[in-house]
Design a protein around this motif. Structure first.
Motif, PDB file in Angstrom:
ATOM      1  N   PHE A  52       0.922  -1.488  -0.214  1.00  0.00           N
ATOM      2  CA  PHE A  52       0.232  -0.225   0.034  1.00  0.00           C
ATOM      3  C   PHE A  52       0.837   0.903  -0.175  1.00  0.00           C
ATOM      4  O   PHE A  52       0.846   1.830   1.120  1.00  0.00           O
ATOM      5  CB  PHE A  52      -1.127  -0.149   0.799  1.00  0.00           C
ATOM      6  N   LEU A  73      -4.988   8.324  -8.610  1.00  0.00           N
ATOM      7  CA  LEU A  73      -5.583   6.628  -7.505  1.00  0.00           C
ATOM      8  C   LEU A  73      -6.974   7.072  -7.902  1.00  0.00           C
ATOM      9  O   LEU A  73      -7.128   6.317  -8.076  1.00  0.00           O
ATOM     10  CB  LEU A  73      -4.633   7.007  -6.854  1.00  0.00           C
ATOM     11  N   ILE A  82      -8.642  -0.331  -9.915  1.00  0.00           N
ATOM     12  CA  ILE A  82      -7.891  -0.551  -8.295  1.00  0.00           C
ATOM     13  C   ILE A  82      -8.854  -0.434  -7.273  1.00  0.00           C
ATOM     14  O   ILE A  82      -9.845   0.385  -6.964  1.00  0.00           O
ATOM     15  CB  ILE A  82      -6.763   0.177  -8.114  1.00  0.00           C
ATOM     16  N   ILE A  84      -8.940  -0.466  -2.695  1.00  0.00           N
ATOM     17  CA  ILE A  84      -8.658  -0.644  -1.449  1.00  0.00           C
ATOM     18  C   ILE A  84      -8.873  -2.257  -0.598  1.00  0.00           C
ATOM     19  O   ILE A  84     -10.049  -2.353  -0.602  1.00  0.00           O
ATOM     20  CB  ILE A  84      -8.330   0.456  -0.906  1.00  0.00           C
ATOM     21  N   TYR A  97      -2.965  -2.360  -2.046  1.00  0.00           N
ATOM     22  CA  TYR A  97      -4.184  -1.999  -3.098  1.00  0.00           C
ATOM     23  C   TYR A  97      -3.902  -3.535  -3.816  1.00  0.00           C
ATOM     24  O   TYR A  97      -3.226  -4.425  -4.297  1.00  0.00           O
ATOM     25  CB  TYR A  97      -2.945  -1.094  -4.065  1.00  0.00           C
ATOM     26  N   PRO A 141      -6.369   7.843   0.764  1.00  0.00           N
ATOM     27  CA  PRO A 141      -7.305   6.884  -0.381  1.00  0.00           C
ATOM     28  C   PRO A 141      -7.737   6.106   0.604  1.00  0.00           C
ATOM     29  O   PRO A 141      -9.063   6.005  -0.223  1.00  0.00           O
ATOM     30  CB  PRO A 141      -5.616   5.627  -0.234  1.00  0.00           C
TER      31      PRO A 141
END
Length: 237
Positions: A52, A73, A82, A84, A97, A141
């Motif tokens: 990450f 991102l 992507i 998380i 990720y 994120p």
């Protein structure tokens, strides 16, 4: 330069492994070269054990600012390329990720180009920009994922998320936990429009006059801040 002294084992060591077909199809997926480079660096970090990487770690490897990396991102998360993921390793809980969404697109029998922009998507994208402007920094994120969950899983209209942000500013409680509480309370009460949210907030403030007076007194001693756009939102037509 004497190339005879070069150690080619060192030069070719630690190669990055990723599907070569991605190089052939990334433009068909709607990716540009800058986004591709961020993806490749995520692969590189993960193969080196960092699952990450932070925005500043990624920015240190490319000619982009930390803010630009965060924006890329965010776009990749929005497009489900992507994700998380929460990772539980013994007693330690962390995040990582996942590129599974991207790999699924790459290996689809038919590769679809990125969907054309529409009003709803543009409004959703504007939400992220508004949050960054109000917080005065790029979103993390985790914060990007939170807004994405509000939009995709909770099916909150962008206009209602914007109203919750304005309410948080009005109450001088600018944090994601408070905004999430507002949205959950509105959802519990069946609030699905800005007009309904405005009525609900007016009712709340009328019943909380002592607390509102205390907040106002605190604001008078705080540094001046231009929040006129937000403070009159309850009176908007």
């Amino acid at each position: 330069m004497n190339t005879n002294n070069l150690n080619y084992q060192q030069i070719l060591g630690n190669p990055i492994s990723f599907p070569g077909i991605l190089m052939e199809r990334y433009t068909a997926l709607g990716l540009n070269e800058t986004e591709m480079m961020v993806i490749l660096h995520i692969c590189s970090f993960q193969q080196q054990g960092t699952m990450f990487p932070t925005t500043d770690e990624l920015a240190a490897r490319v000619t982009l600012s930390e803010r630009d990396v965060a924006l890329i991102l965010r776009k990749l998360v929005q497009r489900n390329m992507i994700q998380i993921d929460d990772v539980q390793d013994s007693a330690v809980r962390s995040q990582a990720y996942s590129l599974n969404g991207l790999w699924n697109l790459v290996f689809q029998e038919t590769v679809y180009p990125a969907p054309e922009k529409n009003t709803d998507k543009e409004e959703e994208a504007a939400i992220f920009i508004l949050f960054e402007q109000e917080f005065g920094r790029p979103l993390s994120p985790f914060e990007i994922e939170t807004v994405t969950l509000w939009l995709d899983e909770d099916m909150q209209p962008p206009s209602l998320i914007k109203a919750a942000l304005r309410e948080a500013v009005l109450m001088s409680k600018l944090n994601f936990r408070y905004i999430d509480r507002i949205l959950r309370e509105w959802k519990r009460k069946g609030v699905r429009s800005v007009e309904q949210a405005r009525k609900e907030s007016k009712s709340f403030h009328e019943n909380q006059r002592p607390a509102a007076a205390a907040v106002q007194a605190e604001q008078q001693t705080a540094p001046a801040r231009d929040v006129s756009v937000y403070y009159n939102w309850l009176e908007e037509d």
